[in-house]
Design an enzyme around this catalytic site. Structure first.
Site, PDB file in Angstrom:
ATOM      1  N   CYS A   2      51.471  24.112 -31.743  1.00  0.00           N
ATOM      2  CA  CYS A   2      52.268  25.301 -32.028  1.00  0.00           C
ATOM      3  C   CYS A   2      53.722  25.027 -31.676  1.00  0.00           C
ATOM      4  O   CYS A   2      54.038  24.037 -31.015  1.00  0.00           O
ATOM      5  CB  CYS A   2      51.797  26.470 -31.183  1.00  0.00           C
ATOM      6  SG  CYS A   2      50.094  26.917 -31.491  1.00  0.00           S
ATOM      7  N   GLY A  30      53.287  24.357 -36.990  1.00  0.00           N
ATOM      8  CA  GLY A  30      52.168  25.255 -37.257  1.00  0.00           C
ATOM      9  C   GLY A  30      52.442  26.122 -38.459  1.00  0.00           C
ATOM     10  O   GLY A  30      53.513  26.724 -38.545  1.00  0.00           O
ATOM     11  N   ASN A 102      52.398  26.986 -26.245  1.00  0.00           N
ATOM     12  CA  ASN A 102      52.043  25.806 -27.012  1.00  0.00           C
ATOM     13  C   ASN A 102      51.163  24.958 -26.112  1.00  0.00           C
ATOM     14  O   ASN A 102      51.542  24.657 -24.997  1.00  0.00           O
ATOM     15  CB  ASN A 102      53.320  25.045 -27.398  1.00  0.00           C
ATOM     16  CG  ASN A 102      53.046  23.669 -27.985  1.00  0.00           C
ATOM     17  OD1 ASN A 102      53.857  22.772 -27.865  1.00  0.00           O
ATOM     18  ND2 ASN A 102      51.919  23.487 -28.623  1.00  0.00           N
ATOM     19  N   GLY A 103      49.992  24.612 -26.618  1.00  0.00           N
ATOM     20  CA  GLY A 103      49.089  23.801 -25.809  1.00  0.00           C
ATOM     21  C   GLY A 103      47.667  24.234 -26.016  1.00  0.00           C
ATOM     22  O   GLY A 103      47.325  24.796 -27.060  1.00  0.00           O
ATOM     23  N   TYR A 255      54.040  11.486 -34.074  1.00  0.00           N
ATOM     24  CA  TYR A 255      53.818  12.266 -35.279  1.00  0.00           C
ATOM     25  C   TYR A 255      54.428  13.667 -35.248  1.00  0.00           C
ATOM     26  O   TYR A 255      55.002  14.118 -36.231  1.00  0.00           O
ATOM     27  CB  TYR A 255      52.305  12.411 -35.523  1.00  0.00           C
ATOM     28  CG  TYR A 255      51.979  13.463 -36.549  1.00  0.00           C
ATOM     29  CD1 TYR A 255      52.130  13.188 -37.904  1.00  0.00           C
ATOM     30  CD2 TYR A 255      51.578  14.744 -36.166  1.00  0.00           C
ATOM     31  CE1 TYR A 255      51.869  14.164 -38.860  1.00  0.00           C
ATOM     32  CE2 TYR A 255      51.320  15.716 -37.114  1.00  0.00           C
ATOM     33  CZ  TYR A 255      51.462  15.422 -38.458  1.00  0.00           C
ATOM     34  OH  TYR A 255      51.217  16.382 -39.388  1.00  0.00           O
TER      35      TYR A 255
END
Ligand code: 5GP
Ligand code: MG
Length: 477
Positions: A2, A30, A102-103, A255
């Site tokens: 995210c 996302g 985020n995670g 990435y």
């Protein structure tokens, strides 16, 4: 994975347009859902499923009044990713708190059960952020009603409670009604989160590229286990609450992040170029002589240029990407993934026919993209197809927010190089070396669990079972 962002402005100016545009900048993190919550004298929330530009129209941006706010773009690593599970989440006491993260919380399911059994708190969604919110809010309420009355030390104590209960990777921004913004990273600092400053405003964002747009100056990454609170007058309080070894996720550089971002002082583009040079050296030593190098858009391209430089052969844009198709990996069903690779990428015959082609990508995960690409390139007359990944084989699940959570996800897991080659259909498979990957970051032990199986936070058996059950359930939809 995210993307998150948060802004607070001293001049009390509306920040919703900046928030929404920042989410657009983080869209690559996302594409399933997005949302924003702002605060002036009350909270204003808009969230939904889809891309940022599909969710936010002018009327929403006008309605999202406020001088402070937070936003989120999502792809789910828990649950099916329905609109209900979109972030931000909100609770109305104490103060009213909005949250984005985020995670991935590894013990989400057991915490959800614990909160119900011990306090009868109902965690309603299948979004792990809701347990962070509940644990934080509950702790803050307890501290606020206790003897201690200093708000700032109470919120830091509430973050400490989160650290003691919530296991996993989480970078979090909270919007606390009438008070300010609070940001923190888990004790290993696995996911990125940086702080930016400008005259009259402070921001937090997953990636520094947001600040290039919002005109904040990138101040610094948050430290592992650090919490930073910014009050309404832009006074900054920071506290190192629980410091463990810093283990930032290396996949951000491989990435995930945009090449124009700088994370922990390391430029993402520069890291990819270095990986390309290392890969080029390895290929040279192997004595392979392709006619042309083609980077797989978009991530593989900077490395492909470096590989070509090392090998002293041409690099070509022999695969063209349809920029209107979003990342294919995100689609939950495998068949969908296959067909959308074809939609997304198209080979150019003049660059490929009758040539020995070296394709360069960032990683090979499931082997879906790679096998489709090899087929495509062969179908228009490539002589030989060498397939290179500048990162080493991905072999282990990620429990920290990248959507590769079950062992079945990995083509290289129980197979040797030749078996992988056969499945992908290439003449040769080449991987980057683990040591070259580790050398792009100045940290002793970045999280490389997906490559080397060395987990900063050991997954417990129950958690793995819960996580696998969840992922398999939704992948089968
Ligand atoms: P594979 O060929 O193994 O099916 O997929 C590898 C491709 O997926 C690479 O091109 C890489 O850029 C991309 N990829 C790797 N990890 C992720 C991820 O977590 N999310 C998305 N959307 N793509 C990924
Ligand atoms: Mg790719």
């Amino acid at each position: 994975m995210c993307g998150i962002v948060g802004f607070i402005e001293k001049q009390r100016e509306d920040i919703s347009d900046v928030l929404v545009n920042s989410l657009l900048i983080l869209q690559h993190r996302g594409q399933d859902a997005a949302g924003v919550i702002t605060y002036d004298r009350s909270f204003h929330l808009k969230k939904g499923q889809g891309l940022v530009q599909q969710i936010f129209q002018k009327k929403h941006i006008q309605r999202l009044k406020g001088f402070m706010g937070i936003g989120h773009v999502r792809y789910p690593t828990i649950g099916p990713g329905t609109g209900e599970d979109a972030q931000p989440f909100y609770t109305n006491h104490p103060y009213g708190i909005g949250i984005v993260h985020n995670g991935n919380v590894m013990n989400f399911f057991s915490l959800k059960r614990k909160l119900w059994n011990e306090r009868k708190w109902q965690v309603n969604s299948l979004n792990d952020v809701e347990v962070i919110l509940n644990v934080f809010a509950m702790a803050l309420e307890d501290f606020e009603t206790g003897k201690e009355t200093d708000f700032v030390s109470n919120i830091f104590k509430a973050v400490e409670t989160v650290y003691s209960l919530v296991r996993g990777a989480y970078s979090v921004i909270l919007l606390i009604g009438d008070r300010g913004l609070l940001a923190f990273k888990d004790p290993h600092g696995i996911r990125p989160l940086s702080m930016g400053i400008k005259q009259g405003g402070i921001g937090f964002a997953s990636e520094s590229v947001v600040f290039d747009y919002s005109l904040h100056k990138l101040k610094r990454e948050l430290l592992p286990g650090e919490a930073v609170f910014v009050d309404k007058d832009l006074k900054v309080f920071s506290r190192n609450i629980l410091k463990n070894t810093y283990r930032p996720c290396i996949f951000e550089w491989v990435y995930f992040s945009r090449p124009d971002s700088i994370i922990n002082g390391i430029g993402v583009l520069e890291a990819r170029k270095r990986l390309g040079r290392a890969l080029g050296k390895k290929i040279k030593q192997m004595g392979i002589h392709p006619d042309v190098v083609i980077g797989i858009p978009d991530t593989g391209r900077p490395a492909a240029i470096e590989v070509a430089n090392e090998l002293k052969i041409p690099v070509s844009e022999g695969l063209i990407r349809n920029r209107y198709i979003t990342r294919t990996f995100i689609m939950p069903r495998n068949t969908k993934r296959h067909s959308s690779v074809r939609q997304k990428l198209n080979p150019v015959m003049s660059e490929i026919k009758d040539k020995n082609v070296l394709l360069v990508d960032d990683s090979i995960v499931r082997g879906t993209t790679s096998s489709e690409i090899v087929k495509m390139v062969r179908s228009i007359g490539a002589k030989k197809v060498y397939y290179a990944s500048y990162s080493p084989p991905v072999i282990s699940p990620c429990y920290y927010g990248i959507d590769m959570t079950t062992n079945e996800d990995f083509i290289a897991r129980d197979k040797n190089l030749d078996e992988v080659r056969k499945i992908i259909g290439a003449d040769l498979i080449i991987y980057g070396e683990l040591k070259d990957l580790a050398s792009i970051l100045p940290f002793k032990e970045p999280c490389m669990a997906c490559f080397n199986n060395n987990y900063p936070i050991k997954p417990q058996k129950d958690d793995i079972e819960d996580i696998e059950k969840d992922r398999l359930q939704w992948n089968l939809l």
